[in-house]
Write an enzyme that holds these catalytic residues in place. Structure first.
Site, PDB file in Angstrom:
ATOM      1  N   MET A  30       0.833  -1.198   0.000  1.00 51.07           N
ATOM      2  CA  MET A  30       0.000   0.000   0.000  1.00 51.07           C
ATOM      3  C   MET A  30       0.872   1.254   0.000  1.00 51.07           C
ATOM      4  O   MET A  30       0.415   2.339   0.360  1.00 51.07           O
ATOM      5  CB  MET A  30      -0.952   0.007   1.194  1.00 51.07           C
ATOM      6  CG  MET A  30      -2.001  -1.076   1.145  1.00 51.07           C
ATOM      7  SD  MET A  30      -3.523  -0.673   2.022  1.00 51.07           S
ATOM      8  CE  MET A  30      -2.922  -0.396   3.679  1.00 51.07           C
ATOM      9  N   HIS A  37       9.517  -3.499   3.474  1.00 51.54           N
ATOM     10  CA  HIS A  37       9.086  -3.731   2.100  1.00 51.54           C
ATOM     11  C   HIS A  37      10.282  -4.044   1.202  1.00 51.54           C
ATOM     12  O   HIS A  37      10.221  -4.936   0.348  1.00 51.54           O
ATOM     13  CB  HIS A  37       8.366  -2.494   1.551  1.00 51.54           C
ATOM     14  CG  HIS A  37       7.083  -2.165   2.227  1.00 51.54           C
ATOM     15  ND1 HIS A  37       6.931  -1.076   3.052  1.00 51.54           N
ATOM     16  CD2 HIS A  37       5.876  -2.781   2.216  1.00 51.54           C
ATOM     17  CE1 HIS A  37       5.694  -1.024   3.504  1.00 51.54           C
ATOM     18  NE2 HIS A  37       5.032  -2.056   3.013  1.00 51.54           N
ATOM     19  N   GLN A 153      -3.016 -11.888   8.110  1.00 55.39           N
ATOM     20  CA  GLN A 153      -3.219 -11.703   6.678  1.00 55.39           C
ATOM     21  C   GLN A 153      -2.557 -12.817   5.885  1.00 55.39           C
ATOM     22  O   GLN A 153      -3.142 -13.345   4.931  1.00 55.39           O
ATOM     23  CB  GLN A 153      -2.654 -10.351   6.252  1.00 55.39           C
ATOM     24  CG  GLN A 153      -2.675 -10.093   4.759  1.00 55.39           C
ATOM     25  CD  GLN A 153      -2.157  -8.713   4.420  1.00 55.39           C
ATOM     26  OE1 GLN A 153      -2.863  -7.732   4.531  1.00 55.39           O
ATOM     27  NE2 GLN A 153      -0.903  -8.633   4.003  1.00 55.39           N
TER      28      GLN A 153
END
EC number: 6.3.2.1
Length: 302
Positions: A30, A37, A153
């Protein structure tokens, strides 16, 4: 690195790779990229011939009173960080590209969606599963890389892949942390200086509990709650423990358990967890510091 905004542009970039038999790796994000990341992108680059990174703040996974509009957006910086880590194709779609007809078709998640973060965020994992499925259908990757920081998740996405027979291998990589133990997160930017000093104590509480000899999951939860209750700033959202990856509620376990928390500061809700092997109580299974990215090579895929 090539940047594309539309699905047709994306397909143009992927077509040549598919025709040449290249393996395609995918890192969905996102945005507001950070070292965590980048570690996923690097792991992807080590495994795959072509690295695709998406940046899309998905409105469907935010509730009506959540931080969708406050979620940090820094596309210029993200471009630099993505390319630096080894991204080949950066996909930055608009809402109209991902939801051309609005939210007419969505995925409804049952297993594991109503515990931990899902308990106070009804519909959140429906939104996550919907956008991940859409992105998987667009990119059609051989491998997709996710951080274990979002362990709930990861468990749900692995089940999604299994249930829908998707030909993609999910690779879960260890949580990347600052030197003081705070899990890297885009939301850390919303912490005040005083809150930033307190935030590392969240993981410290989890690690202390993980070393406890108790076999009762409720005892682990209580130990963490006692630590957090003594903090001078913020408040507890939840502290819970479940079997992992099933996310089933049990009193005792001789397998892997997730001990997880969410903690609310003034403008940032932080989550963290530790995976505990109940037969080996020397600490968690998912520790990696920012200066120890060699451990990323131990990412596991299912």
């Amino acid at each position: 690195m090539i940047e594309v905004q539309t699905t047709s542009q994306l397909q143009e970039q992927l077509q040549d790779a598919r025709e040449q038999g290249k393996t395609i790796g995918f890192v969905p994000t996102m945005g507001a990229l950070h070292g965590g990341h980048q570690s996923l992108v690097r792991a992807c680059a080590q495994t795959c011939d072509l690295v695709v990174v998406s940046i899309y703040v998905n409105p469907l996974q935010f509730g009506p009173h959540e931080d969708y509009h406050e979620y940090p957006r820094q596309l210029e910086k993200d471009r630099v960080l993505a390319e630096e880590a080894g991204c080949d194709v950066l996909f930055c779609p608009t809402d109209e590209e991902i939801y051309p007809d609005g939210y007419t078709q969505t995925v409804h998640v049952k297993q594991g969606a109503n515990v931990l973060c899902g308990k106070s965020r009804p519909g959140h994992f429906d939104g996550v599963a919907t956008v991940v499925l859409k992105l998987f259908m667009l990119v059609q990757p051989d491998f997709a890389f996710f951080g274990e920081k979002d362990a709930q998740q990861v468990a749900i996405i692995k089940q999604l892949v299994k249930e829908f027979f998707l030909p993609v291998t999910i690779v879960a990589c260890p949580t990347v942390r600052e030197d003081d133990g705070l899990a890297k997160s885009s939301r850390n930017a919303n912490l005040t200086p005083a809150e930033r000093q307190v935030a590392p104590k969240l993981y410290a509480a989890l690690r202390d509990a993980a070393k406890s000899p108790t076999s009762q999951l409720s005892d682990l939860v209580q130990q963490v709650r006692q630590h957090l209750a003594a903090l001078p700033l913020g408040c507890i959202d939840y502290v819970e423990a479940y079997e992992y990856p099933s996310l089933k509620k049990v009193e005792q376990s001789d397998g892997i358990v997730i001990l997880a928390l969410a903690y609310q500061f003034s403008k940032a809700r932080l989550i963290d967890h530790i995976l505990i092997d109940m037969n080996n109580r020397n600490g968690g299974l998912n520790d990696v510091s920012d200066n120890d990215e060699s451990k990323i090579a131990s990412c596991t895929g299912d």
